[in-house]
Design a protein around this motif. Sequence first.
Motif, PDB file in Angstrom:
ATOM      1  N   GLY A  93       0.699  -1.143  -0.006  1.00  0.00           N
ATOM      2  CA  GLY A  93      -0.106  -0.013   0.109  1.00  0.00           C
ATOM      3  C   GLY A  93       0.927   1.372  -0.086  1.00  0.00           C
ATOM      4  O   GLY A  93       1.917   1.336  -0.414  1.00  0.00           O
ATOM      5  N   ASP A  94       0.093   2.322   0.520  1.00  0.00           N
ATOM      6  CA  ASP A  94       1.059   3.444   0.593  1.00  0.00           C
ATOM      7  C   ASP A  94       1.396   3.752   1.978  1.00  0.00           C
ATOM      8  O   ASP A  94       0.995   3.236   2.936  1.00  0.00           O
ATOM      9  N   TYR A  95       2.436   4.757   2.084  1.00  0.00           N
ATOM     10  CA  TYR A  95       2.908   5.143   3.505  1.00  0.00           C
ATOM     11  C   TYR A  95       3.235   6.562   3.348  1.00  0.00           C
ATOM     12  O   TYR A  95       3.312   7.116   2.269  1.00  0.00           O
ATOM     13  N   VAL A  96       3.452   7.225   4.448  1.00  0.00           N
ATOM     14  CA  VAL A  96       4.025   8.358   4.885  1.00  0.00           C
ATOM     15  C   VAL A  96       5.044   8.210   5.973  1.00  0.00           C
ATOM     16  O   VAL A  96       4.919   7.508   6.924  1.00  0.00           O
ATOM     17  N   LEU A  97       6.297   9.004   5.711  1.00  0.00           N
ATOM     18  CA  LEU A  97       7.160   9.068   6.645  1.00  0.00           C
ATOM     19  C   LEU A  97       7.520  10.717   7.145  1.00  0.00           C
ATOM     20  O   LEU A  97       7.707  11.532   6.303  1.00  0.00           O
TER      21      LEU A  97
END
Length: 156
Positions: A93-97
Amino acid sequence: MKITNALMIIAGISAVSCTGNMEGTPAETTKLPIVGTWKLLTAKTIENGDTTTTDYTKDRSFIKIINDTHFAFLHHDLHKGKDSLAFFSAGGGDYVLKDSLYTEHLEYSDGRDWEGNTFDFHVNISNDTLTQRGLEQVESAGVNREIVETYIRVAP
């Protein structure tokens, strides 16, 4: 006289432009070098007060591939599915850092109860080692545990 004034103006402009960060604007944060392919070495699972450590270098293999916006993982046994340890799992899936907070939104998973869930982890990267720590909570699957995973970078 005109040359002296011009030089003083240039010197003043140079001094102001070299001061770096202007007051009131946040300093740019250094982004962790998380993009790459990571091989899971060990995973510690803490659930109901019990801790289990799994060695991912024996009998199984797990990799996580992270690009600028998405992640994917693949996990399988090393016996080619030919014995009682036969296993395969995948998802992504997508991610945020943001700083050291790494948040995955699991869009795809062979464990369909896990899809649509968001997982927050604190990550630390030291040389070629990534440590990921956080909670896995999936009510529909009856999962509520803390995990600590240690990965090694296998490709940039």
